[in-house]
Design an enzyme around this catalytic site. Structure first.
Site, PDB file in Angstrom:
ATOM      1  N   LEU A   1       2.810  -0.422  -0.555  1.00 52.58           N
ATOM      2  CA  LEU A   1       2.940  -0.067  -1.975  1.00 52.58           C
ATOM      3  C   LEU A   1       4.263   0.664  -2.188  1.00 52.58           C
ATOM      4  O   LEU A   1       4.707   1.450  -1.356  1.00 52.58           O
ATOM      5  CB  LEU A   1       1.763   0.796  -2.413  1.00 52.58           C
ATOM      6  CG  LEU A   1       0.414   0.073  -2.388  1.00 52.58           C
ATOM      7  CD1 LEU A   1      -0.718   1.034  -2.746  1.00 52.58           C
ATOM      8  CD2 LEU A   1       0.398  -1.147  -3.318  1.00 52.58           C
TER       9      LEU A   1
ATOM     10  N   VAL B   1       5.161   3.919   6.104  1.00 51.64           N
ATOM     11  CA  VAL B   1       3.935   3.202   6.486  1.00 51.64           C
ATOM     12  C   VAL B   1       3.092   4.071   7.428  1.00 51.64           C
ATOM     13  O   VAL B   1       3.594   4.561   8.442  1.00 51.64           O
ATOM     14  CB  VAL B   1       4.292   1.862   7.171  1.00 51.64           C
ATOM     15  CG1 VAL B   1       3.049   1.187   7.726  1.00 51.64           C
ATOM     16  CG2 VAL B   1       4.992   0.950   6.181  1.00 51.64           C
TER      17      VAL B   1
ATOM     18  N   ASN C   1     -15.310  -2.131   4.869  1.00 55.93           N
ATOM     19  CA  ASN C   1     -15.220  -0.755   4.370  1.00 55.93           C
ATOM     20  C   ASN C   1     -15.629  -0.679   2.906  1.00 55.93           C
ATOM     21  O   ASN C   1     -16.314   0.243   2.487  1.00 55.93           O
ATOM     22  CB  ASN C   1     -13.804  -0.204   4.561  1.00 55.93           C
ATOM     23  CG  ASN C   1     -13.552   0.257   5.981  1.00 55.93           C
ATOM     24  OD1 ASN C   1     -13.988   1.331   6.386  1.00 55.93           O
ATOM     25  ND2 ASN C   1     -12.882  -0.584   6.768  1.00 55.93           N
TER      26      ASN C   1
ATOM     27  N   MET D   1      -3.132  -5.251   2.709  1.00 53.58           N
ATOM     28  CA  MET D   1      -2.091  -5.587   3.682  1.00 53.58           C
ATOM     29  C   MET D   1      -0.665  -5.552   3.130  1.00 53.58           C
ATOM     30  O   MET D   1       0.257  -6.060   3.760  1.00 53.58           O
ATOM     31  CB  MET D   1      -2.376  -6.960   4.297  1.00 53.58           C
ATOM     32  CG  MET D   1      -3.669  -7.013   5.109  1.00 53.58           C
ATOM     33  SD  MET D   1      -3.753  -5.745   6.414  1.00 53.58           S
ATOM     34  CE  MET D   1      -2.599  -6.439   7.596  1.00 53.58           C
TER      35      MET D   1
ATOM     36  N   HIS E   1      -6.899   3.898   8.579  1.00 56.54           N
ATOM     37  CA  HIS E   1      -6.123   3.255   9.639  1.00 56.54           C
ATOM     38  C   HIS E   1      -6.894   3.364  10.959  1.00 56.54           C
ATOM     39  O   HIS E   1      -7.430   4.436  11.260  1.00 56.54           O
ATOM     40  CB  HIS E   1      -4.758   3.940   9.760  1.00 56.54           C
ATOM     41  CG  HIS E   1      -3.889   3.321  10.794  1.00 56.54           C
ATOM     42  ND1 HIS E   1      -3.179   2.161  10.569  1.00 56.54           N
ATOM     43  CD2 HIS E   1      -3.651   3.672  12.089  1.00 56.54           C
ATOM     44  CE1 HIS E   1      -2.532   1.836  11.669  1.00 56.54           C
ATOM     45  NE2 HIS E   1      -2.795   2.734  12.608  1.00 56.54           N
TER      46      HIS E   1
END
Ligand code: GRF
Length: 191
Positions: free
Chosen positions: A97, A148, A16, A94, A113
């Site tokens: 935060l 998340v 990406n 991964m 995602h």
């Protein structure tokens, strides 16, 4: 349109990141890549940053596996601010935060995602979609918030699940869609 200063964070291959840097270089994305940061010393994403001549840094993550040590997260904020980053782009990052980053960049952290959120949050979302028997999945660009994979959705793209798909073939097609969707979503933040 003025270019927005982006900082890209990733832990892995960096496909990406490459797609975004290619669009920046081609002048088709009004962004300036100011820094690429990884928590993995020998990650592909850092090699890609060097290939494109983008400032880059390894951030030692500390002793936890799924988040940064608080000191490391504060260091991350400083690195991004020092590079004049206005928009933080997670590309295969991964670690979850926490407050320091979320408070330093409110509504200015994006993630991609590999599912049509809110369906299939969490790891290996394409495998979850395949196992569910659905005929369509896709990818989602969303804001990073405390939960998340649960922040407000910015953009989505559908990908058909084909009868002969394996986890690998489906994941590969989702990633092709991701590389188109992410630069488009980032361009919404250009002023
Ligand atoms: C992407 O497929 C994205 O959905 C997920 O992590 C993967 C990173 O891949 N968040 P890459 O490092 O960009 O190749």
């Amino acid at each position: 349109m003025a270019a927005i200063g982006i900082g890209i964070l990733g832990s892995g291959r960096g496909s990406n990141c490459r797609a975004i840097l290619e669009r920046v270089r081609a002048g088709t994305l009004c962004a300036e890549a100011r820094i690429v940061i990884s928590d993995v010393f020998d990650s592909g994403i850092l090699r890609i940053a060097r290939e494109f001549g983008v400032p880059n840094a390894y951030l030692p993550p500390g002793k936890f596996r799924t988040k940064l040590e608080p000191e490391a997260e504060l260091a991350l904020v400083q690195m991004l601010r020092g590079a004049a980053v206005e928009l933080v782009v997670l590309a295969g990052w991964m670690r979850v935060l926490k407050k320091p980053m979320l408070e330093a960049f409110p509504h200015r952290i994006l993630n991609i995602h590999p599912s049509l959120l809110p369906k299939f949050p969490g790891l290996e979302a394409w495998k979850q979609a395949l196992a569910s028997g659905e005929t369509v999945t896709g990818c989602t660009v969303h804001f990073v918030e405390a939960g998340v994979d649960s922040g407000a959705i910015i953009a989505q793209r559908e990908v058909a699940i084909l009868p002969n798909d394996t986890a690998e073939t489906l994941h590969a097609r989702i990633q092709i869609a991701e590389r188109e969707l992410y630069p488009e979503a980032i361009s919404q933040f250009c002023e």
